[in-house]
Design a protein around this motif. Structure first.
Motif, PDB file in Angstrom:
ATOM      1  N   SER A  33       4.635   9.405   1.615  1.00 11.80           N
ATOM      2  CA  SER A  33       5.256   8.714   0.479  1.00 11.80           C
ATOM      3  C   SER A  33       4.872   7.249   0.453  1.00 11.80           C
ATOM      4  CB  SER A  33       6.779   8.857   0.550  1.00 11.80           C
ATOM      5  OG  SER A  33       7.299   8.336   1.761  1.00 11.80           O
ATOM      6  N   TYR A  34       4.537   6.690   1.617  1.00 13.28           N
ATOM      7  CA  TYR A  34       4.161   5.272   1.684  1.00 13.28           C
ATOM      8  C   TYR A  34       2.842   5.027   0.959  1.00 13.28           C
ATOM      9  CZ  TYR A  34       2.829   0.753   3.645  1.00 13.28           C
ATOM     10  OH  TYR A  34       2.435  -0.557   3.792  1.00 13.28           O
ATOM     11  N   GLN A  35       1.800   5.782   1.298  1.00 12.16           N
ATOM     12  CA  GLN A  35       0.510   5.571   0.645  1.00 12.16           C
ATOM     13  C   GLN A  35       0.564   5.967  -0.826  1.00 12.16           C
ATOM     14  OE1 GLN A  35      -2.860   6.824   2.885  1.00 12.16           O
ATOM     15  NE2 GLN A  35      -4.330   6.462   1.245  1.00 12.16           N
ATOM     16  N   GLU A  36       1.360   6.955  -1.139  1.00 10.60           N
ATOM     17  CA  GLU A  36       1.521   7.326  -2.548  1.00 10.60           C
ATOM     18  C   GLU A  36       2.094   6.166  -3.346  1.00 10.60           C
ATOM     19  OE1 GLU A  36       3.810  10.694  -5.297  1.00 10.60           O
ATOM     20  OE2 GLU A  36       3.907  10.809  -3.112  1.00 10.60           O
ATOM     21  N   ALA A  37       3.069   5.462  -2.758  1.00  8.35           N
ATOM     22  CA  ALA A  37       3.649   4.296  -3.426  1.00  8.35           C
ATOM     23  C   ALA A  37       2.619   3.185  -3.571  1.00  8.35           C
ATOM     24  CB  ALA A  37       4.859   3.803  -2.636  1.00  8.35           C
ATOM     25  N   GLN A  38       1.872   2.927  -2.517  1.00 12.38           N
ATOM     26  CA  GLN A  38       0.823   1.904  -2.586  1.00 12.38           C
ATOM     27  C   GLN A  38      -0.191   2.237  -3.677  1.00 12.38           C
ATOM     28  OE1 GLN A  38      -0.503   2.227   1.556  1.00 12.38           O
ATOM     29  NE2 GLN A  38      -0.001   0.068   1.835  1.00 12.38           N
ATOM     30  N   ALA A  41       1.444   1.782  -7.249  1.00 17.08           N
ATOM     31  CA  ALA A  41       1.842   0.416  -7.605  1.00 17.08           C
ATOM     32  C   ALA A  41       0.702  -0.587  -7.495  1.00 17.08           C
ATOM     33  CB  ALA A  41       2.996  -0.034  -6.711  1.00 17.08           C
ATOM     34  N   LEU A  42      -0.185  -0.387  -6.523  1.00 16.31           N
ATOM     35  CA  LEU A  42      -1.186  -1.406  -6.214  1.00 16.31           C
ATOM     36  C   LEU A  42      -2.618  -0.943  -6.481  1.00 16.31           C
ATOM     37  CD1 LEU A  42       0.250  -2.543  -2.737  1.00 16.31           C
ATOM     38  CD2 LEU A  42       0.792  -3.506  -4.977  1.00 16.31           C
ATOM     39  N   PHE A  43      -3.038   0.111  -5.792  1.00 16.71           N
ATOM     40  CA  PHE A  43      -4.456   0.443  -5.784  1.00 16.71           C
ATOM     41  C   PHE A  43      -4.975   0.881  -7.151  1.00 16.71           C
ATOM     42  CE2 PHE A  43      -3.620   2.008  -1.152  1.00 16.71           C
ATOM     43  CZ  PHE A  43      -3.459   0.693  -0.735  1.00 16.71           C
ATOM     44  N   GLN A  44      -4.291   1.849  -7.775  1.00 12.16           N
ATOM     45  CA  GLN A  44      -4.791   2.373  -9.051  1.00 12.16           C
ATOM     46  C   GLN A  44      -4.750   1.324 -10.168  1.00 12.16           C
ATOM     47  OE1 GLN A  44      -2.952   6.196 -10.007  1.00 12.16           O
ATOM     48  NE2 GLN A  44      -2.992   6.807  -7.858  1.00 12.16           N
ATOM     49  N   PRO A  45      -3.620   0.590 -10.340  1.00 14.96           N
ATOM     50  CA  PRO A  45      -3.609  -0.428 -11.399  1.00 14.96           C
ATOM     51  C   PRO A  45      -4.636  -1.537 -11.170  1.00 14.96           C
ATOM     52  CG  PRO A  45      -1.373   0.096 -10.711  1.00 14.96           C
ATOM     53  CD  PRO A  45      -2.287   0.750  -9.722  1.00 14.96           C
ATOM     54  N   ALA A  46      -4.826  -1.958  -9.918  1.00 14.48           N
ATOM     55  CA  ALA A  46      -5.794  -3.021  -9.641  1.00 14.48           C
ATOM     56  C   ALA A  46      -7.217  -2.540  -9.871  1.00 14.48           C
ATOM     57  CB  ALA A  46      -5.623  -3.516  -8.210  1.00 14.48           C
ATOM     58  N   ALA A  47      -7.476  -1.281  -9.542  1.00 15.32           N
ATOM     59  CA  ALA A  47      -8.810  -0.724  -9.804  1.00 15.32           C
ATOM     60  C   ALA A  47      -9.100  -0.725 -11.302  1.00 15.32           C
ATOM     61  CB  ALA A  47      -8.895   0.697  -9.253  1.00 15.32           C
ATOM     62  N   GLU A  48      -8.097  -0.355 -12.078  1.00 14.13           N
ATOM     63  CA  GLU A  48      -8.275  -0.327 -13.538  1.00 14.13           C
ATOM     64  C   GLU A  48      -8.484  -1.732 -14.096  1.00 14.13           C
ATOM     65  OE1 GLU A  48      -5.914   1.286 -17.529  1.00 14.13           O
ATOM     66  OE2 GLU A  48      -5.220   1.857 -15.527  1.00 14.13           O
ATOM     67  N   ILE A 275      -4.244  -7.398  -5.630  1.00 18.10           N
ATOM     68  CA  ILE A 275      -3.013  -6.666  -5.323  1.00 18.10           C
ATOM     69  C   ILE A 275      -1.937  -7.550  -4.693  1.00 18.10           C
ATOM     70  CG2 ILE A 275      -4.175  -4.450  -5.118  1.00 18.10           C
ATOM     71  CD1 ILE A 275      -4.002  -4.687  -2.094  1.00 18.10           C
ATOM     72  N   SER A 276      -2.275  -8.809  -4.398  1.00 17.49           N
ATOM     73  CA  SER A 276      -1.268  -9.746  -3.892  1.00 17.49           C
ATOM     74  C   SER A 276      -0.488 -10.417  -5.023  1.00 17.49           C
ATOM     75  CB  SER A 276      -1.939 -10.827  -3.033  1.00 17.49           C
ATOM     76  OG  SER A 276      -2.510 -10.274  -1.876  1.00 17.49           O
ATOM     77  N   LYS A 277      -0.898 -10.176  -6.258  1.00 14.68           N
ATOM     78  CA  LYS A 277      -0.226 -10.801  -7.401  1.00 14.68           C
ATOM     79  C   LYS A 277       1.147 -10.173  -7.639  1.00 14.68           C
ATOM     80  CE  LYS A 277      -4.572 -11.939  -9.786  1.00 14.68           C
ATOM     81  NZ  LYS A 277      -5.433 -11.642 -10.973  1.00 14.68           N
ATOM     82  N   GLN A 281       3.078  -6.300  -7.089  1.00 16.44           N
ATOM     83  CA  GLN A 281       4.104  -6.144  -6.057  1.00 16.44           C
ATOM     84  C   GLN A 281       5.476  -5.806  -6.636  1.00 16.44           C
ATOM     85  OE1 GLN A 281       4.502  -8.710  -2.788  1.00 16.44           O
ATOM     86  NE2 GLN A 281       2.383  -8.515  -2.162  1.00 16.44           N
ATOM     87  N   ASP A 282       5.758  -6.238  -7.853  1.00 18.60           N
ATOM     88  CA  ASP A 282       7.076  -5.918  -8.424  1.00 18.60           C
ATOM     89  C   ASP A 282       7.208  -4.443  -8.798  1.00 18.60           C
ATOM     90  OD1 ASP A 282       5.593  -5.724 -10.788  1.00 18.60           O
ATOM     91  OD2 ASP A 282       6.546  -7.434 -11.756  1.00 18.60           O
ATOM     92  N   ASP A 283       6.092  -3.710  -8.786  1.00 12.56           N
ATOM     93  CA  ASP A 283       6.142  -2.272  -9.084  1.00 12.56           C
ATOM     94  C   ASP A 283       6.377  -1.413  -7.843  1.00 12.56           C
ATOM     95  OD1 ASP A 283       5.872  -2.376 -11.811  1.00 12.56           O
ATOM     96  OD2 ASP A 283       3.695  -2.182 -11.804  1.00 12.56           O
ATOM     97  N   LEU A 284       6.114  -1.956  -6.662  1.00 13.23           N
ATOM     98  CA  LEU A 284       6.222  -1.149  -5.446  1.00 13.23           C
ATOM     99  C   LEU A 284       7.612  -0.534  -5.261  1.00 13.23           C
ATOM    100  CD1 LEU A 284       4.356  -0.310  -3.067  1.00 13.23           C
ATOM    101  CD2 LEU A 284       5.362  -2.191  -1.768  1.00 13.23           C
ATOM    102  N   PRO A 285       8.710  -1.272  -5.511  1.00 13.29           N
ATOM    103  CA  PRO A 285      10.045  -0.673  -5.312  1.00 13.29           C
ATOM    104  C   PRO A 285      10.352   0.492  -6.254  1.00 13.29           C
ATOM    105  CG  PRO A 285      10.186  -3.070  -5.282  1.00 13.29           C
ATOM    106  CD  PRO A 285       8.816  -2.728  -5.769  1.00 13.29           C
ATOM    107  N   LYS A 286       9.536   0.707  -7.282  1.00 17.39           N
ATOM    108  CA  LYS A 286       9.735   1.877  -8.142  1.00 17.39           C
ATOM    109  C   LYS A 286       9.457   3.165  -7.365  1.00 17.39           C
ATOM    110  CE  LYS A 286       8.207  -0.382 -12.449  1.00 17.39           C
ATOM    111  NZ  LYS A 286       7.145  -0.382 -13.489  1.00 17.39           N
ATOM    112  N   TYR A 287       8.631   3.057  -6.329  1.00 21.95           N
ATOM    113  CA  TYR A 287       8.166   4.239  -5.622  1.00 21.95           C
ATOM    114  C   TYR A 287       8.665   4.323  -4.177  1.00 21.95           C
ATOM    115  CZ  TYR A 287       5.040   3.862  -9.595  1.00 21.95           C
ATOM    116  OH  TYR A 287       4.539   3.728 -10.869  1.00 21.95           O
ATOM    117  N   ILE A 288       8.967   3.187  -3.562  1.00 21.43           N
ATOM    118  CA  ILE A 288       9.504   3.163  -2.202  1.00 21.43           C
ATOM    119  C   ILE A 288      10.254   1.854  -2.025  1.00 21.43           C
ATOM    120  CG2 ILE A 288       7.488   2.096  -1.079  1.00 21.43           C
ATOM    121  CD1 ILE A 288       7.918   4.233   1.200  1.00 21.43           C
TER     122      ILE A 288
END
Length: 346
Positions: A33-38, A41-48, A275-277, A281-288
């Motif tokens: 669940s940790y990597q899924e949240a990352q 929230a972080l990896f997929q949106p930043a890649a896009e 991903i440090s922006k 980071q404000d999206d991470l708590p949506k998932y974990i």
């Protein structure tokens, strides 16, 4: 003339787009669940947003990085790491120093970055309990976790030294602010290990991963365990009868590092900056339920007051906890873990 300029501009744009499409990074984290949240929230949106292609893998920690670096066959560009592990790996020469002219950490909590690792989230090592087992009173301190008469039942505990010794000393009566002073000697380390040795007959499982300790609570296999707050919250969402407290918890953070000799070092630095922006980071708590390391993430309006109340890095919760000492881990962890593993095999 205008046509020529237009063609030149179009060619430049096409070239820059092609260049962006050629950029890629391979990121390794711990799965579950940790990597899924990352990822969400972080990896997929930043890649896009950046056009950088992201390949995700799971890995076993800095031992994997050590093997790649020592063999000269580095395939990973970014790795998720515990803060202490990154501090030791950096000192060992396994990581690239980070360029904070590229990665903006001006709105970070000041302790949540280092020369070799930039904070990605804040989490807590807590004591958790089965709410069906303890219906009248619940543990509210590490002393309660050790009190098998008042709180009978089986326990689970971490099988590595990280996050294992500090609770034992607090259970033994050491004030949180004195824990690392006591641990700054082999005698202090042995005192903590002896306290765990005292509880060992009641420890059914020494867990080795976040997924494992969450599953233990979902299955009702143990009545209490140590572990990471976000994993327990996700287990509760899946129906686990689990609760925990931030009181005397260990406040820690995970971070992102770049292995020495990473094939896409500069792109990795650029991706870490993205991903440090705060808007990621404000999206991470949506998932974990791990807190942002970027304080500005609390000001975007995405994290509600209700959600913030359950995050480790909120001021109210942080005040209840003992911050992990990276200095202690850099100095003592290797010795302490050898002593700890010896106790586990007795």
């Amino acid at each position: 003339m205008k046509t020529s300029i237009g063609l030149t501009l179009a060619a430049t744009l096409l070239a820059s787009t092609a260049l962006a499409q050629d950029k890629q990074v391979t990121i390794a984290s711990w799965g579950g669940s940790y990597q899924e949240a990352q990822s969400k929230a972080l990896f997929q949106p930043a890649a896009e947003a950046t056009g950088i292609a992201v390949k995700e893998e799971t890995y076993g920690g800095m031992s994997d990085v050590r093997l790649q670096v020592s063999s000269g066959a580095v395939t990973l560009d970014i790795v998720a790491s515990g803060s202490g592990s990154a501090a030791r790996a950096g000192a060992e020469g396994l990581l690239e120093p980070l360029d904070y002219d590229v990665i903006d950490v001006s709105s970070f909590y000041p302790t949540l970055k280092s020369e070799f690792c930039v904070g990605g989230d804040v989490f807590s090592t807590v004591y958790a309990w089965n709410t069906d087992t303890y219906t009248d009173a619940a543990p509210q301190s590490w002393a309660d976790f050790w009190d098998v008469e008042t709180f009978p039942g089986s326990r689970a505990y971490r099988g590595k030294v990280a996050g294992a010794l500090e609770p034992a000393l607090m259970a033994d009566g050491v004030a949180p602010e004195d824990v690392y002073s006591v641990l700054d000697s082999e005698d202090g380390i042995e005192r903590a290990i002896n306290k765990i040795r005292e509880l060992k007959p009641n420890i059914a499982v020494f867990w080795s991963s976040g997924a494992q300790h969450a599953q233990l609570m979902k299955d009702g296999e143990v009545d209490m365990t140590t572990g990471w707050n976000g994993r327990f919250d996700n287990a509760a969402k899946d129906g686990a009868k689990v609760a925990y407290s931030f009181n005397q918890a260990l406040l820690d953070y995970d971070c992102f590092a770049i292995p020495k000799g990473a094939p896409n070092r500069d792109t990795a630095m650029e991706f870490l900056a993205e991903i440090s922006k705060a808007e990621y980071q404000d999206d991470l708590p949506k998932y974990i339920t791990y807190g942002p390391t970027n304080k500005a993430a609390y000001d975007t309006g995405v994290i509600s007051a209700e959600v913030a109340a359950g995050l480790p890095s909120s001021p109210e919760n942080a005040a209840l906890q003992l911050p992990i000492s990276l200095e202690w881990y850099a100095k003592w962890e290797t010795i302490a873990d050898e002593m700890y593993q010896e106790m586990l095999t007795e």
